[in-house]
Design a protein around this motif. Structure first.
Motif, PDB file in Angstrom:
ATOM      1  N   GLU A   7     -85.231  11.330   4.012  1.00 48.39           N
ATOM      2  CA  GLU A   7     -84.611  11.123   2.990  1.00 48.39           C
ATOM      3  C   GLU A   7     -83.468  10.010   3.213  1.00 48.39           C
ATOM      4  OE1 GLU A   7     -82.271  14.597   5.126  1.00 48.39           O
ATOM      5  OE2 GLU A   7     -84.230  13.786   4.950  1.00 48.39           O
ATOM      6  N   PHE A   8     -83.264   9.354   4.519  1.00 46.56           N
ATOM      7  CA  PHE A   8     -82.485   8.473   4.788  1.00 46.56           C
ATOM      8  C   PHE A   8     -83.040   6.872   4.567  1.00 46.56           C
ATOM      9  CE2 PHE A   8     -81.349  12.055   7.295  1.00 46.56           C
ATOM     10  CZ  PHE A   8     -80.242  12.479   6.680  1.00 46.56           C
ATOM     11  N   GLY A   9     -84.171   6.881   4.798  1.00 50.21           N
ATOM     12  CA  GLY A   9     -85.173   5.695   4.544  1.00 50.21           C
ATOM     13  C   GLY A   9     -86.473   5.554   5.096  1.00 50.21           C
ATOM     14  N   ILE A  10     -86.754   4.443   5.147  1.00 48.05           N
ATOM     15  CA  ILE A  10     -88.240   4.044   6.106  1.00 48.05           C
ATOM     16  C   ILE A  10     -87.672   3.529   7.372  1.00 48.05           C
ATOM     17  CG2 ILE A  10     -90.384   2.985   6.000  1.00 48.05           C
ATOM     18  CD1 ILE A  10     -90.213   5.051   4.003  1.00 48.05           C
ATOM     19  N   GLN A  11     -88.300   3.754   8.586  1.00 42.75           N
ATOM     20  CA  GLN A  11     -87.802   3.314   9.719  1.00 42.75           C
ATOM     21  C   GLN A  11     -89.061   2.513  10.487  1.00 42.75           C
ATOM     22  OE1 GLN A  11     -84.647   5.304  12.139  1.00 42.75           O
ATOM     23  NE2 GLN A  11     -85.584   6.957  11.250  1.00 42.75           N
ATOM     24  N   GLY A  12     -88.905   1.568  10.746  1.00 41.67           N
ATOM     25  CA  GLY A  12     -89.618   0.685  11.514  1.00 41.67           C
ATOM     26  C   GLY A  12     -89.709   0.866  13.026  1.00 41.67           C
ATOM     27  N   VAL A  13     -90.628  -0.444  13.725  1.00 37.73           N
ATOM     28  CA  VAL A  13     -90.662  -0.368  15.215  1.00 37.73           C
ATOM     29  C   VAL A  13     -89.472  -1.163  15.651  1.00 37.73           C
ATOM     30  CG1 VAL A  13     -92.027  -0.722  16.861  1.00 37.73           C
ATOM     31  CG2 VAL A  13     -92.838   0.190  14.668  1.00 37.73           C
ATOM     32  N   ASN A  14     -88.740  -0.712  16.745  1.00 33.11           N
ATOM     33  CA  ASN A  14     -87.716  -1.700  17.346  1.00 33.11           C
ATOM     34  C   ASN A  14     -88.768  -2.096  18.428  1.00 33.11           C
ATOM     35  OD1 ASN A  14     -87.798   0.163  19.587  1.00 33.11           O
ATOM     36  ND2 ASN A  14     -86.340   1.402  18.561  1.00 33.11           N
ATOM     37  N   ASP A  15     -87.776  -3.185  19.228  1.00 34.74           N
ATOM     38  CA  ASP A  15     -88.431  -4.094  20.303  1.00 34.74           C
ATOM     39  C   ASP A  15     -88.610  -3.022  21.773  1.00 34.74           C
ATOM     40  OD1 ASP A  15     -88.847  -6.029  18.914  1.00 34.74           O
ATOM     41  OD2 ASP A  15     -87.247  -7.351  19.675  1.00 34.74           O
ATOM     42  N   PHE A  16     -88.221  -1.809  21.645  1.00 35.32           N
ATOM     43  CA  PHE A  16     -88.596  -0.922  22.747  1.00 35.32           C
ATOM     44  C   PHE A  16     -90.094  -0.365  22.327  1.00 35.32           C
ATOM     45  CE2 PHE A  16     -83.968  -0.300  22.805  1.00 35.32           C
ATOM     46  CZ  PHE A  16     -83.556  -0.639  24.292  1.00 35.32           C
ATOM     47  N   GLY A  17     -90.523  -0.639  21.155  1.00 35.99           N
ATOM     48  CA  GLY A  17     -91.755   0.026  20.712  1.00 35.99           C
ATOM     49  C   GLY A  17     -91.820   1.223  20.137  1.00 35.99           C
ATOM     50  N   ARG A  18     -90.653   1.701  19.659  1.00 36.46           N
ATOM     51  CA  ARG A  18     -90.478   3.016  19.204  1.00 36.46           C
ATOM     52  C   ARG A  18     -89.890   2.865  17.842  1.00 36.46           C
ATOM     53  NH1 ARG A  18     -86.613   3.898  24.029  1.00 36.46           N
ATOM     54  NH2 ARG A  18     -88.027   3.964  25.765  1.00 36.46           N
ATOM     55  N   ILE A  19     -90.092   4.053  17.085  1.00 34.19           N
ATOM     56  CA  ILE A  19     -89.581   4.060  15.503  1.00 34.19           C
ATOM     57  C   ILE A  19     -88.146   4.676  15.763  1.00 34.19           C
ATOM     58  CG2 ILE A  19     -89.913   5.792  13.599  1.00 34.19           C
ATOM     59  CD1 ILE A  19     -92.124   3.957  13.693  1.00 34.19           C
ATOM     60  N   GLY A  20     -87.364   4.065  14.800  1.00 32.75           N
ATOM     61  CA  GLY A  20     -86.278   4.631  14.853  1.00 32.75           C
ATOM     62  C   GLY A  20     -85.198   3.733  15.623  1.00 32.75           C
ATOM     63  N   TYR A  21     -83.911   4.549  15.868  1.00 29.73           N
ATOM     64  CA  TYR A  21     -82.874   3.966  16.643  1.00 29.73           C
ATOM     65  C   TYR A  21     -83.058   4.047  18.068  1.00 29.73           C
ATOM     66  CZ  TYR A  21     -78.039   2.892  18.199  1.00 29.73           C
ATOM     67  OH  TYR A  21     -76.911   2.675  18.865  1.00 29.73           O
TER      68      TYR A  21
END
Length: 149
Positions: A78-92
């Protein structure tokens, strides 16, 4: 657009709770509502990384002008769509500079958009920036620093 957080003061140090040395959860964020904005997006960048700008968070289609602390690290909520960070993971994933480095700066950029963007799994910051082209109404940021002990 002014971006605020109760987690740290602008240009001050980010508490370890929001870094790899702590709980590694996203800080609470709030920003001025922008007239005609349909959604918001956030990209967190560390421009001081050795290999160039390092991305810590990609989230978009945020329906409101605030996010609670500790957004779940999943693709869609419900907060939004999360992409991939430069750690290669979804989210923060928070600040985690090498211990030998001086403090790095972390920019929490918030974008006000005039539309809901297409849901794309594993979207990168560069891909999101391309998707946002022509849809940005306003932009703001807050910056925090971090140095590992």
């Amino acid at each position: 657009m002014i971006v605020r957080t109760t987690s740290f003061k602008n240009e001050d140090f980010i508490p370890s709770k929001y870094t790899c040395d702590g709980e590694d959860i996203s800080p609470a964020l709030e920003w001025d509502p922008v007239p005609n904005a349909k959604t918001y997006a956030i990209i967190v960048e560390d421009p001081d990384a050795l290999g160039g700008t390092f991305i810590h968070w990609v989230i978009y289609n945020i329906p409101t002008n605030k996010l609670l602390e500790g957004i779940p690290k999943i693709f869609k909520s419900e907060f939004g769509i999360q992409g991939v960070n430069d750690f290669g993971r979804i989210g923060y994933n928070g600040p985690c500079p090498p211990r030998t480095h001086p403090p790095h700066r972390y920019f929490f950029y918030v974008y006000a958009l005039d539309s809901v963007l297409k849901e794309i799994k594993n979207v990168t910051a560069d891909e999101l920036k391309s998707m946002m082209k022509g849809h940005e109404i306003d932009k703001g940021f807050i910056m925090g620093k971090y140095k590992r002990k």
